[in-house]
Design a protein around this motif. Structure first.
Motif, PDB file in Angstrom:
ATOM      1  N   PRO A   2       0.816  -1.210   0.000  1.00  0.00           N
ATOM      2  CA  PRO A   2       0.000   0.000   0.000  1.00  0.00           C
ATOM      3  C   PRO A   2       0.848   1.258   0.000  1.00  0.00           C
ATOM      4  CG  PRO A   2       0.006  -1.023   2.161  1.00  0.00           C
ATOM      5  CD  PRO A   2       0.721  -1.949   1.233  1.00  0.00           C
ATOM      6  N   LYS A   3       0.357   2.281  -0.668  1.00  0.00           N
ATOM      7  CA  LYS A   3       1.095   3.538  -0.764  1.00  0.00           C
ATOM      8  C   LYS A   3       0.526   4.614   0.158  1.00  0.00           C
ATOM      9  CE  LYS A   3       4.016   2.444  -4.031  1.00  0.00           C
ATOM     10  NZ  LYS A   3       5.442   2.418  -3.861  1.00  0.00           N
ATOM     11  N   GLU A   4      -0.579   4.329   0.860  1.00  0.00           N
ATOM     12  CA  GLU A   4      -1.215   5.383   1.642  1.00  0.00           C
ATOM     13  C   GLU A   4      -0.451   5.748   2.913  1.00  0.00           C
ATOM     14  OE1 GLU A   4      -2.734   2.534   0.819  1.00  0.00           O
ATOM     15  OE2 GLU A   4      -3.259   1.478   2.632  1.00  0.00           O
ATOM     16  N   ASN A   5       0.531   4.977   3.298  1.00  0.00           N
ATOM     17  CA  ASN A   5       1.310   5.258   4.501  1.00  0.00           C
ATOM     18  C   ASN A   5       2.678   5.829   4.133  1.00  0.00           C
ATOM     19  OD1 ASN A   5      -0.709   4.237   6.283  1.00  0.00           O
ATOM     20  ND2 ASN A   5      -0.079   2.189   5.704  1.00  0.00           N
ATOM     21  N   ALA A  27      10.543   1.165  12.035  1.00  0.00           N
ATOM     22  CA  ALA A  27       9.925  -0.018  11.425  1.00  0.00           C
ATOM     23  C   ALA A  27      10.315  -1.295  12.164  1.00  0.00           C
ATOM     24  CB  ALA A  27      10.322  -0.121   9.953  1.00  0.00           C
ATOM     25  N   GLN A  28      11.577  -1.395  12.560  1.00  0.00           N
ATOM     26  CA  GLN A  28      12.026  -2.583  13.282  1.00  0.00           C
ATOM     27  C   GLN A  28      11.305  -2.687  14.623  1.00  0.00           C
ATOM     28  OE1 GLN A  28      16.229  -2.673  14.166  1.00  0.00           O
ATOM     29  NE2 GLN A  28      16.218  -4.904  14.292  1.00  0.00           N
ATOM     30  N   GLY A  29      11.128  -1.560  15.296  1.00  0.00           N
ATOM     31  CA  GLY A  29      10.437  -1.559  16.577  1.00  0.00           C
ATOM     32  C   GLY A  29       8.978  -1.973  16.458  1.00  0.00           C
ATOM     33  N   ALA A  30       8.365  -1.659  15.316  1.00  0.00           N
ATOM     34  CA  ALA A  30       6.964  -2.017  15.077  1.00  0.00           C
ATOM     35  C   ALA A  30       6.831  -3.341  14.327  1.00  0.00           C
ATOM     36  CB  ALA A  30       6.274  -0.911  14.292  1.00  0.00           C
ATOM     37  N   ASN A  31       7.953  -3.935  13.960  1.00  0.00           N
ATOM     38  CA  ASN A  31       7.970  -5.197  13.216  1.00  0.00           C
ATOM     39  C   ASN A  31       7.207  -5.082  11.890  1.00  0.00           C
ATOM     40  OD1 ASN A  31       8.881  -7.814  12.888  1.00  0.00           O
ATOM     41  ND2 ASN A  31       7.060  -8.716  13.818  1.00  0.00           N
ATOM     42  N   VAL A  32       7.480  -3.998  11.160  1.00  0.00           N
ATOM     43  CA  VAL A  32       6.872  -3.779   9.845  1.00  0.00           C
ATOM     44  C   VAL A  32       7.968  -3.470   8.831  1.00  0.00           C
ATOM     45  CG1 VAL A  32       4.701  -2.927  10.799  1.00  0.00           C
ATOM     46  CG2 VAL A  32       6.502  -1.303  10.220  1.00  0.00           C
ATOM     47  N   TRP A  35      10.155   1.257   2.997  1.00  0.00           N
ATOM     48  CA  TRP A  35      10.924   1.406   1.769  1.00  0.00           C
ATOM     49  C   TRP A  35      10.916   2.870   1.355  1.00  0.00           C
ATOM     50  CZ3 TRP A  35       6.141  -0.576   2.327  1.00  0.00           C
ATOM     51  CH2 TRP A  35       5.100  -0.026   1.581  1.00  0.00           C
ATOM     52  N   THR A  36      11.799   3.194   0.442  1.00  0.00           N
ATOM     53  CA  THR A  36      11.836   4.546  -0.108  1.00  0.00           C
ATOM     54  C   THR A  36      11.637   4.478  -1.617  1.00  0.00           C
ATOM     55  OG1 THR A  36      14.241   4.534  -0.413  1.00  0.00           O
ATOM     56  CG2 THR A  36      13.405   5.422   1.670  1.00  0.00           C
ATOM     57  N   ASP A  37      11.112   5.543  -2.150  1.00  0.00           N
ATOM     58  CA  ASP A  37      10.932   5.728  -3.589  1.00  0.00           C
ATOM     59  C   ASP A  37      11.313   7.161  -3.921  1.00  0.00           C
ATOM     60  OD1 ASP A  37      10.031   3.364  -4.806  1.00  0.00           O
ATOM     61  OD2 ASP A  37       7.962   3.711  -4.166  1.00  0.00           O
ATOM     62  N   LYS A  44      10.331   9.682  -1.024  1.00  0.00           N
ATOM     63  CA  LYS A  44       9.118   9.150  -0.423  1.00  0.00           C
ATOM     64  C   LYS A  44       9.494   8.007   0.522  1.00  0.00           C
ATOM     65  CE  LYS A  44       5.533   8.666  -3.124  1.00  0.00           C
ATOM     66  NZ  LYS A  44       4.536   8.131  -4.076  1.00  0.00           N
ATOM     67  N   PHE A  45       9.132   8.147   1.792  1.00  0.00           N
ATOM     68  CA  PHE A  45       9.328   7.104   2.795  1.00  0.00           C
ATOM     69  C   PHE A  45       7.980   6.449   3.050  1.00  0.00           C
ATOM     70  CE2 PHE A  45      13.105   9.538   3.460  1.00  0.00           C
ATOM     71  CZ  PHE A  45      14.022   8.700   4.074  1.00  0.00           C
ATOM     72  N   CYS A  46       7.903   5.134   2.868  1.00  0.00           N
ATOM     73  CA  CYS A  46       6.647   4.412   3.014  1.00  0.00           C
ATOM     74  C   CYS A  46       6.776   3.325   4.085  1.00  0.00           C
ATOM     75  CB  CYS A  46       6.248   3.767   1.697  1.00  0.00           C
ATOM     76  SG  CYS A  46       6.046   4.931   0.346  1.00  0.00           S
ATOM     77  N   PHE A  47       5.692   3.121   4.814  1.00  0.00           N
ATOM     78  CA  PHE A  47       5.649   2.135   5.887  1.00  0.00           C
ATOM     79  C   PHE A  47       4.421   1.258   5.710  1.00  0.00           C
ATOM     80  CE2 PHE A  47       7.948   5.792   7.371  1.00  0.00           C
ATOM     81  CZ  PHE A  47       9.010   5.261   8.080  1.00  0.00           C
ATOM     82  N   GLU A  48       4.469   0.043   6.265  1.00  0.00           N
ATOM     83  CA  GLU A  48       3.332  -0.869   6.156  1.00  0.00           C
ATOM     84  C   GLU A  48       2.146  -0.439   7.011  1.00  0.00           C
ATOM     85  OE1 GLU A  48       4.848  -5.276   4.965  1.00  0.00           O
ATOM     86  OE2 GLU A  48       4.905  -4.783   7.080  1.00  0.00           O
ATOM     87  N   ASP A  49       2.380   0.338   8.051  1.00  0.00           N
ATOM     88  CA  ASP A  49       1.261   0.767   8.897  1.00  0.00           C
ATOM     89  C   ASP A  49       1.309   2.266   9.161  1.00  0.00           C
ATOM     90  OD1 ASP A  49       3.345   0.917  10.723  1.00  0.00           O
ATOM     91  OD2 ASP A  49       2.208   0.004  12.342  1.00  0.00           O
TER      92      ASP A  49
END
Length: 70
Positions: A2-5, A27-32, A35-37, A44-49
């Motif tokens: 997903p790109k919304e995060n 991300a490591q602390g949240a276990n997610v 990536w960057t684009d 752009k920094f993107c996260f799973e949550d």
């Protein structure tokens, strides 16, 4: 994925390296995953949550680095 995060950050050089380290730590602390684009202007920094994205936005603010939702 997903790109919304995602946030677009205007930083370069050592600031960008610092932000990559902070994104990895968050991300490591949240276990997610994260990536960057490339963005038109910045990176752009993107996260799973959304919680990780919000924490990253707070980190950017505390470092005085401009970010915006993508």
């Amino acid at each position: 994925m997903p790109k919304e995060n995602c946030l677009i950050v205007r930083a370069a050089g050592k600031q960008l390296d610092l932000l990559r380290g902070e994104a990895s730590r968050i991300a490591q602390g949240a276990n997610v995953s994260w990536w960057t684009d490339r963005a038109e202007v910045g990176t752009k920094f993107c996260f799973e949550d959304s919680k990780s994205k919000d924490r990253f936005a707070l980190t950017c603010d505390s470092l005085g680095i401009t970010c915006q939702d993508s």
